[in-house]
Design a protein around this motif. Structure first.
Motif, PDB file in Angstrom:
ATOM      1  N   THR A 210      -1.194   7.523  -2.974  1.00  0.00           N
ATOM      2  CA  THR A 210      -1.087   6.329  -2.144  1.00  0.00           C
ATOM      3  C   THR A 210      -2.096   5.299  -2.577  1.00  0.00           C
ATOM      4  O   THR A 210      -1.796   4.107  -2.728  1.00  0.00           O
ATOM      5  CB  THR A 210      -1.330   6.681  -0.653  1.00  0.00           C
ATOM      6  OG1 THR A 210      -0.615   7.860  -0.374  1.00  0.00           O
ATOM      7  CG2 THR A 210      -0.913   5.556   0.277  1.00  0.00           C
ATOM      8  N   LEU A 211      -3.326   5.803  -2.798  1.00  0.00           N
ATOM      9  CA  LEU A 211      -4.392   4.904  -3.205  1.00  0.00           C
ATOM     10  C   LEU A 211      -4.066   4.224  -4.524  1.00  0.00           C
ATOM     11  O   LEU A 211      -4.274   3.021  -4.682  1.00  0.00           O
ATOM     12  CB  LEU A 211      -5.683   5.694  -3.369  1.00  0.00           C
ATOM     13  CG  LEU A 211      -6.581   5.761  -2.137  1.00  0.00           C
ATOM     14  CD1 LEU A 211      -7.730   6.694  -2.381  1.00  0.00           C
ATOM     15  CD2 LEU A 211      -7.082   4.367  -1.773  1.00  0.00           C
ATOM     16  N   ARG A 212      -3.549   4.980  -5.454  1.00  0.00           N
ATOM     17  CA  ARG A 212      -3.213   4.410  -6.759  1.00  0.00           C
ATOM     18  C   ARG A 212      -2.172   3.324  -6.606  1.00  0.00           C
ATOM     19  O   ARG A 212      -2.264   2.255  -7.218  1.00  0.00           O
ATOM     20  CB  ARG A 212      -2.655   5.516  -7.685  1.00  0.00           C
ATOM     21  CG  ARG A 212      -3.712   6.463  -8.156  1.00  0.00           C
ATOM     22  CD  ARG A 212      -3.541   6.743  -9.661  1.00  0.00           C
ATOM     23  NE  ARG A 212      -4.626   7.607 -10.112  1.00  0.00           N
ATOM     24  CZ  ARG A 212      -4.544   8.936 -10.194  1.00  0.00           C
ATOM     25  NH1 ARG A 212      -3.406   9.525  -9.871  1.00  0.00           N
ATOM     26  NH2 ARG A 212      -5.569   9.626 -10.576  1.00  0.00           N
ATOM     27  N   ARG A 213      -1.181   3.634  -5.770  1.00  0.00           N
ATOM     28  CA  ARG A 213      -0.126   2.643  -5.538  1.00  0.00           C
ATOM     29  C   ARG A 213      -0.715   1.384  -4.955  1.00  0.00           C
ATOM     30  O   ARG A 213      -0.420   0.280  -5.384  1.00  0.00           O
ATOM     31  CB  ARG A 213       0.936   3.236  -4.601  1.00  0.00           C
ATOM     32  CG  ARG A 213       2.121   3.814  -5.364  1.00  0.00           C
ATOM     33  CD  ARG A 213       3.350   3.946  -4.444  1.00  0.00           C
ATOM     34  NE  ARG A 213       3.083   4.571  -3.184  1.00  0.00           N
ATOM     35  CZ  ARG A 213       3.063   5.907  -2.981  1.00  0.00           C
ATOM     36  NH1 ARG A 213       3.256   6.734  -3.998  1.00  0.00           N
ATOM     37  NH2 ARG A 213       2.835   6.398  -1.786  1.00  0.00           N
ATOM     38  N   THR A 214      -1.566   1.592  -3.975  1.00  0.00           N
ATOM     39  CA  THR A 214      -2.189   0.458  -3.298  1.00  0.00           C
ATOM     40  C   THR A 214      -2.975  -0.379  -4.308  1.00  0.00           C
ATOM     41  O   THR A 214      -2.915  -1.607  -4.292  1.00  0.00           O
ATOM     42  CB  THR A 214      -3.160   0.956  -2.212  1.00  0.00           C
ATOM     43  OG1 THR A 214      -2.489   1.951  -1.471  1.00  0.00           O
ATOM     44  CG2 THR A 214      -3.611  -0.165  -1.316  1.00  0.00           C
ATOM     45  N   GLN A 215      -3.685   0.336  -5.179  1.00  0.00           N
ATOM     46  CA  GLN A 215      -4.481  -0.384  -6.176  1.00  0.00           C
ATOM     47  C   GLN A 215      -3.592  -1.261  -7.048  1.00  0.00           C
ATOM     48  O   GLN A 215      -3.900  -2.424  -7.293  1.00  0.00           O
ATOM     49  CB  GLN A 215      -5.215   0.640  -7.037  1.00  0.00           C
ATOM     50  CG  GLN A 215      -6.268   0.006  -7.902  1.00  0.00           C
ATOM     51  CD  GLN A 215      -6.931   1.043  -8.803  1.00  0.00           C
ATOM     52  OE1 GLN A 215      -6.759   2.232  -8.581  1.00  0.00           O
ATOM     53  NE2 GLN A 215      -7.664   0.575  -9.768  1.00  0.00           N
ATOM     54  N   ARG A 216      -2.462  -0.683  -7.494  1.00  0.00           N
ATOM     55  CA  ARG A 216      -1.557  -1.470  -8.338  1.00  0.00           C
ATOM     56  C   ARG A 216      -1.029  -2.690  -7.598  1.00  0.00           C
ATOM     57  O   ARG A 216      -0.941  -3.775  -8.133  1.00  0.00           O
ATOM     58  CB  ARG A 216      -0.406  -0.578  -8.819  1.00  0.00           C
ATOM     59  CG  ARG A 216      -0.784   0.209 -10.071  1.00  0.00           C
ATOM     60  CD  ARG A 216       0.475   0.720 -10.767  1.00  0.00           C
ATOM     61  NE  ARG A 216       1.165   1.721 -10.012  1.00  0.00           N
ATOM     62  CZ  ARG A 216       0.836   3.033 -10.036  1.00  0.00           C
ATOM     63  NH1 ARG A 216      -0.171   3.441 -10.779  1.00  0.00           N
ATOM     64  NH2 ARG A 216       1.506   3.888  -9.320  1.00  0.00           N
ATOM     65  N   GLU A 217      -0.718  -2.438  -6.298  1.00  0.00           N
ATOM     66  CA  GLU A 217      -0.254  -3.537  -5.444  1.00  0.00           C
ATOM     67  C   GLU A 217      -1.277  -4.659  -5.438  1.00  0.00           C
ATOM     68  O   GLU A 217      -0.974  -5.826  -5.609  1.00  0.00           O
ATOM     69  CB  GLU A 217      -0.064  -3.035  -3.989  1.00  0.00           C
ATOM     70  CG  GLU A 217       1.243  -2.322  -3.729  1.00  0.00           C
ATOM     71  CD  GLU A 217       2.449  -3.167  -4.052  1.00  0.00           C
ATOM     72  OE1 GLU A 217       2.490  -4.332  -3.601  1.00  0.00           O
ATOM     73  OE2 GLU A 217       3.328  -2.709  -4.824  1.00  0.00           O
ATOM     74  N   LEU A 218      -2.509  -4.226  -5.224  1.00  0.00           N
ATOM     75  CA  LEU A 218      -3.585  -5.196  -5.097  1.00  0.00           C
ATOM     76  C   LEU A 218      -3.747  -6.000  -6.375  1.00  0.00           C
ATOM     77  O   LEU A 218      -3.950  -7.220  -6.322  1.00  0.00           O
ATOM     78  CB  LEU A 218      -4.895  -4.470  -4.796  1.00  0.00           C
ATOM     79  CG  LEU A 218      -5.155  -4.205  -3.316  1.00  0.00           C
ATOM     80  CD1 LEU A 218      -6.333  -3.282  -3.162  1.00  0.00           C
ATOM     81  CD2 LEU A 218      -5.400  -5.510  -2.569  1.00  0.00           C
ATOM     82  N   VAL A 219      -3.665  -5.293  -7.515  1.00  0.00           N
ATOM     83  CA  VAL A 219      -3.804  -5.999  -8.783  1.00  0.00           C
ATOM     84  C   VAL A 219      -2.720  -7.053  -8.889  1.00  0.00           C
ATOM     85  O   VAL A 219      -2.978  -8.196  -9.282  1.00  0.00           O
ATOM     86  CB  VAL A 219      -3.727  -4.995  -9.937  1.00  0.00           C
ATOM     87  CG1 VAL A 219      -3.596  -5.726 -11.256  1.00  0.00           C
ATOM     88  CG2 VAL A 219      -4.962  -4.129  -9.953  1.00  0.00           C
ATOM     89  N   ARG A 220      -1.494  -6.655  -8.498  1.00  0.00           N
ATOM     90  CA  ARG A 220      -0.397  -7.606  -8.578  1.00  0.00           C
ATOM     91  C   ARG A 220      -0.649  -8.789  -7.650  1.00  0.00           C
ATOM     92  O   ARG A 220      -0.452  -9.945  -7.990  1.00  0.00           O
ATOM     93  CB  ARG A 220       0.921  -6.911  -8.234  1.00  0.00           C
ATOM     94  CG  ARG A 220       2.042  -7.432  -9.065  1.00  0.00           C
ATOM     95  CD  ARG A 220       3.304  -6.571  -9.113  1.00  0.00           C
ATOM     96  NE  ARG A 220       3.510  -5.628  -8.086  1.00  0.00           N
ATOM     97  CZ  ARG A 220       3.585  -4.316  -8.289  1.00  0.00           C
ATOM     98  NH1 ARG A 220       3.415  -3.843  -9.514  1.00  0.00           N
ATOM     99  NH2 ARG A 220       3.815  -3.489  -7.294  1.00  0.00           N
ATOM    100  N   THR A 221      -1.121  -8.482  -6.482  1.00  0.00           N
ATOM    101  CA  THR A 221      -1.407  -9.524  -5.490  1.00  0.00           C
ATOM    102  C   THR A 221      -2.452 -10.486  -6.040  1.00  0.00           C
ATOM    103  O   THR A 221      -2.336 -11.702  -5.911  1.00  0.00           O
ATOM    104  CB  THR A 221      -1.939  -8.900  -4.195  1.00  0.00           C
ATOM    105  OG1 THR A 221      -1.119  -7.808  -3.885  1.00  0.00           O
ATOM    106  CG2 THR A 221      -1.972  -9.880  -3.058  1.00  0.00           C
TER     107      THR A 221
END
Lengths: 653, 367
Positions: free
Chosen positions: A384-395
């Motif tokens: 979940t954390l990894r996904r969130t991190q990728r999301e954040l990078v995209r954001t």
């Protein structure tokens, strides 16, 4: 440490004890006994030399006595008549090979000898012997003379000559050298003694060891013989042909010969040798017996220990309830009893332990299940954390794009606004001018309008040009940022464009950005990601380097670092970064402004781009209160990797 | 005593070790008849060689290595000589001095030549060995020169018929000497009416032999024999024909000739290979050293033995590493006691011959 078996150890102990004892005893015997033997032999050889001379003189005298009958015969017969008597004296097997009478003139008057045939008697009788040295000596000295170098008139052989003066005649007897050796053999008394008989010239005239040397060798070259001949005292021991001897010399006045008596010394000495052999036998004999018996004794000693060990091993392997061995050694019996008790105790404790063990196993199973559950949950959380991190990078990237758009809009606002204003003002003037035409056009009005229109057109054109320029550069930035295209570009130009897009954001801050980049720094790389990195670094400085209110300077410099590398430096004169933070500043989610807009991803992304995509390095240098420096070392040629064509230009986290 | 115990321990612990031949003594063989009938010839020869070796050892040896003289007796018998030489070869001698008589030289050369051993005979003079390229060297001239001198001298003295007695115990020497004399004397116009051989190993009745020679009515008698036999022959000649001139060869020229012969050898003519009255300091210092060492006067074989040993020791000193000894001997010239010694390419050398006559128990040189 070397480890031994008990049996070996005991055997070694026994043998070593024996060896040391024998060595001490043997050495003591040798040290005491050998000097005694040597001294005794020295004394013996001295006495023997003295006695030998006496014995030899006596034996030689007896030879002389044999010639006595001739003296009486010569008084009663004519010399030539005595040849039968001479023959009887020099009979075969006697000492003399020939005996003859010399006339006062030195001529042979009569001769006798076992090997002389009658015919040769005639040959010899009448021969002149006057020049003979033995004859001359005896005529001078008028006493019996022995010579050891007498040339036989019969054979020409060198013989021992005995000359006796009788009135004015001389009797000469010839004795073969080997006879002398025989007499020496008779005269010697000691078992191992060997004798050299030497004349005053050093010639060897008798040798009990090697008679074949007699007459061949001259021994005056030996220091010991020289000493003997000169009457000096001899060394106790001398060496000859590699052998050592005790030696003593004695001179016979009567015979004028030297007697050298030798006894083997050192290892050749039979007494010393037998002593050495005895010591050797009494050394090795017991040692051999010891070496044979010690292992037997040792294994007898070691057997009960072995049984105890065997029993203990059985206990260790779990075979209990057997009988513990008993031996004839008290301590071992005690040990056996104690071990038996211990065996019982161990057995009891084993039962308890087994119970506890079962319980423990159950508990471990339970815990393992719990842990595996927790582990599962944790890995899900990590995903979940990894996904969130990728999301954040995209954001983050979207946010950057948003800012870019805002910046573009803002920059375009001014020229377009100006153009619009000039156009609408001209529009007003046109309407005024139309009205003036209807009212009657004056020349001044026309001139004024033309001037105004010219000015307005000029303003509009310039502002629209400016807008067009802006759009062109924004377009480049946008293309770079969105496509991550690789191309060859001038560093100064790209950084200029990036600063342009950042301009609206920077304008809201009191800080100043200065750029000092020389022309002609060309890179074959990814300008988009490079721009994003720079934007992130500048953004980071603006956000974190300065406390509110103060106006700082952010400096961007670049130069060639050699070896195909370019160094780009983003520095500020802010408050610096604490050392503890520096170590993890490029880690994701590291921020000091959590909840105030910072995501903690900016530097992480910058670092990733520089190291993974641009193939360079990004390092931070900072001292607290001294500002910070982010230094990028970029290769002029970025590495060609597959990731370079990806849309985001971001390596996976 | 410690040494003894140490050697005992060494003996118990290990038996190892081997000698290094190149650092040990330089071994030289000496062979000659030192017992038997020709001992008067051999022993002074041994003394001469021994003195040369002892003096050289006192002066430091050869490149620091001492010299060892291994002395063997040939007893003038082939079997003993061959055995002795083989034994010396086994002891790895560098070279051999001797034998003194040509008969023994002939016996040992077949043993020494295949072994590559250099042999220097101090006195061998038989014509047979001259003009051969081998490893045999000699210091004496051949009997050809000597007999030529002798024949000329006695012819001039007016002697025309000379009968000869010769000892075939040293056949190589005596027969060739007889032939040389016969040829030289014959050429001058003289004659050898009778030549009788005898074997000194089985001595004949010498009076019978002399009587037979006298039957040929000679002007003089020539004895080709050793000193002992020359004396025995001379004694008979004096008894049977006093006053008959007597002649002998170098073989008899030992000090024992006069000692044994007494009046019988008075007036005897014979050649000598050295001058007893030489006054050179070289010879005089040798003579003094010899008299001190052996308590007797040096004889002709002493001088020849000393010269032979000196030549050999000089050659060994001069020899470069790996150079054959033969080459050194052939190339150089060597200082003898009374003359310089040079070998021709066959290893022969020229020796001055002094003709002497015995007067008052002394050798007197005839000019």
């Amino acid at each position: 440490m070397r480890v031994w078996r008990l049996r070996t150890f005991l055997a070694f102990l026994l043998v070593a004890t024996l060896l040391v004892t024998l060595m001490i005893v043997g050495s003591a015997v040798l040290f005491v006994r050998l000097p005694q033997i040597a001294e005794e032999n020295r004394r013996l050889v001295r006495i023997e030399a003295e006695e030998l001379v006496t014995r030899m003189e006596f034996l030689m005298d007896s030879l002389q006595i044999r010639l006595n009958p001739l003296e009486i015969a010569l008084q009663n017969f004519l010399p030539y008549e005595s040849h039968l008597l001479l023959d009887s004296i020099a009979v075969k097997g006697s000492a003399f090979t020939a005996v003859y009478i010399l006339s006062p003139e030195g001529k042979v008057e009569a001769i006798g000898g076992a090997s002389i045939e009658h015919q040769r008697h005639l040959d010899l009788v009448g021969n002149d012997m006057s020049a003979n040295s033995l004859y001359q000596t005896v005529r001078q000295e008028r006493r019996p003379i022995w010579s050891d170098r007498y040339l036989s008139v019969l054979s020409g052989h060198i013989t021992i000559g005995l000359a006796i003066p009788i009135h004015d005649r001389v009797i000469i007897g010839e004795i073969p050298p080997h006879y002398l050796v025989r007499i020496l053999g008779i005269a010697r008394m000691l078992r191992n003694e060997s004798i050299w008989l030497i004349d005053q010239r050093g010639e060897l005239i008798g040798d009990t060891d090697s008679p074949s040397q007699v007459g061949l060798i001259n021994l005056l070259g030996l220091p010991v013989v020289q000493k003997a001949v000169h009457g000096e005292s001899l060394p106790g021991i001398f060496e000859y042909q590699g052998r050592r001897y005790y030696v003593a010399a004695q001179h016979s006045q009567k015979l004028d010969w030297y007697f050298l008596v030798k006894l083997p010394a050192g290892l050749e000495d039979p007494d010393i040798r037998s002593t050495l052999i005895m010591v050797t036998v009494s050394f090795f004999g017991p040692l051999l017996i010891g070496a044979l018996l010690a292992p037997l004794w040792a294994s007898y000693m070691a057997r009960p220990v072995g049984e105890l060990m065997e029993r203990a091993r059985q206990v260790a392997e779990g075979h209990s309830k057997a009988i513990w061995p008993r031996s004839s050694i008290v301590e071992l019996n005690q040990l056996s009893t104690d071990l038996e008790h211990m065996d019982g105790a161990i057995h009891e404790r084993e039962q308890q332990l087994r119970l506890l063990n079962t319980e423990l196993e159950n508990r471990v199973t339970q815990r393992t299940a719990d842990l595996s559950q927790a582990n599962h949950e944790l890995s899900e959380t990590l995903d979940t954390l990894r996904r969130t991190q990728r999301e954040l990078v995209r954001t983050e990237k979207l946010a950057a794009l948003g800012e870019l758009v805002a910046g573009i809009a803002h920059e375009l606002n001014t020229p377009i606004g100006n153009g619009l204003m000039a156009a609408s003002a001209l529009h007003d003037k046109v309407r005024e001018f139309q009205k003036a035409i209807q009212e009657g056009l004056r020349r001044s009005t026309l001139d004024h309008f033309v001037t105004y229109a010219e000015t307005a057109a000029d303003i509009t054109t310039r502002n629209l040009h400016r807008a067009a320029e802006l759009v062109t550069s924004f377009k480049q930035v946008a293309v770079d940022q969105t496509s991550s295209q690789r191309r060859t570009f001038d560093l100064k130009e790209v950084i200029n464009e990036i600063l342009l897009t950042l301009h609206p954001m920077l304008k809201r801050t009191p800080h100043q950005v200065m750029m000092e980049i020389p022309d002609g720094l060309w890179l074959d790389s990814y300008p988009g990601p490079l721009g994003q990195t720079l934007a992130n670094l500048i953004n980071n400085a603006v956000l974190h380097a300065f406390d509110g209110g103060e106006s700082g300077v952010i400096r961007i410099t670049a130069n060639s670092a050699g070896e195909g590398q370019i160094r780009v430096k983003v520095s500020d004169n802010g408050k610096g970064i604490p050392r503890a933070l520096q170590e993890r500043i490029f880690n994701p989610f590291v921020t000091t402004k959590m909840g105030q807009g910072g995501t903690g991803l900016g530097l992480h992304i910058a670092h990733n781009i520089v190291t993974a995509l641009l193939g360079g390095e990004l390092i931070v240098c900072s001292d607290e209160g001294q500002g910070s420096e982010f230094i990028m070392l970029l290769p002029e040629q970025a590495p060609r990797t597959a990731s370079g064509t990806e849309g985001t230009g971001l390596p996976p986290i | 005593m410690l040494r003894l115990i140490a050697s005992f321990l060494i003996l118990v612990l290990a038996l190892a070790g081997c000698g290094d031949s190149s650092s040990g003594p330089v071994r030289i063989g000496f062979i000659s008849g030192m017992t038997g009938r020709f001992a008067d010839f051999g022993l002074p020869g041994r003394n001469g060689a021994l003195l040369a070796v002892e003096q050289r050892n006192q002066a430091g040896g050869i490149e620091g290595r001492p010299i060892e003289l291994l002395i063997r007796d040939d007893a003038q018998e082939s079997g003993i000589a061959i055995k002795a030489v083989q034994e010396l070869l086994g002891l790895r001698i560098e070279a051999l001095i001797g034998p003194m008589t040509s008969g023994m030289v002939k016996v040992i050369l077949p043993v020494t030549e295949p072994a590559g051993l250099v042999v220097i005979s101090p006195t061998s003079a038989a014509v047979e060995f001259s003009g051969k390229d081998d490893r045999f060297f000699r210091l004496a001239s051949t009997m050809r020169e000597s007999m030529h001198l002798s024949a000329t001298l006695h012819y001039r003295r007016g002697l025309r018929r000379i009968a000869v007695a010769y000892d075939i115990n040293n056949r190589v020497f005596s027969e060739s000497t007889l032939e040389e004399f016969r040829a030289a004397f014959g050429e001058l116009g003289g004659e050898v009416p009778m030549a009788k051989s005898f074997d000194s190993a089985k001595p004949p009745v010498f009076s019978d032999l002399i009587q037979e020679l006298l039957s040929a009515q000679p002007d003089a008698l020539l004895f080709i024999s050793s000193a002992v036999d020359t004396v025995l022959l001379a004694q008979q000649a004096r008894k049977l024909s006093p006053g008959l001139p007597l002649i002998a060869t170098e073989w008899a020229a030992t000090e024992q000739l006069i000692e044994l012969g007494g009046h019988a050898v008075e007036g005897l003519y014979l050649g000598q290979l050295f001058d007893r009255n030489n006054i050179s300091s070289r010879y005089q210092s040798f003579r003094d050293a010899y008299r001190i060492r052996f308590q007797q006067e040096p004889g002709y074989t002493s001088v020849m033995g000393y010269d032979a040993a000196s030549v050999l020791l000089d050659a060994l000193s001069r020899r470069a590493k790996g150079q054959p000894l033969k080459e050194v001997l052939l190339r150089g010239s060597f200082e003898g006691l009374q003359q310089t010694i040079v070998f021709d390419r066959f290893g022969d050398s020229q020796r001055r011959i002094f003709t002497t006559v015995i007067r008052n128990g002394q050798f007197v040189v005839i000019e």
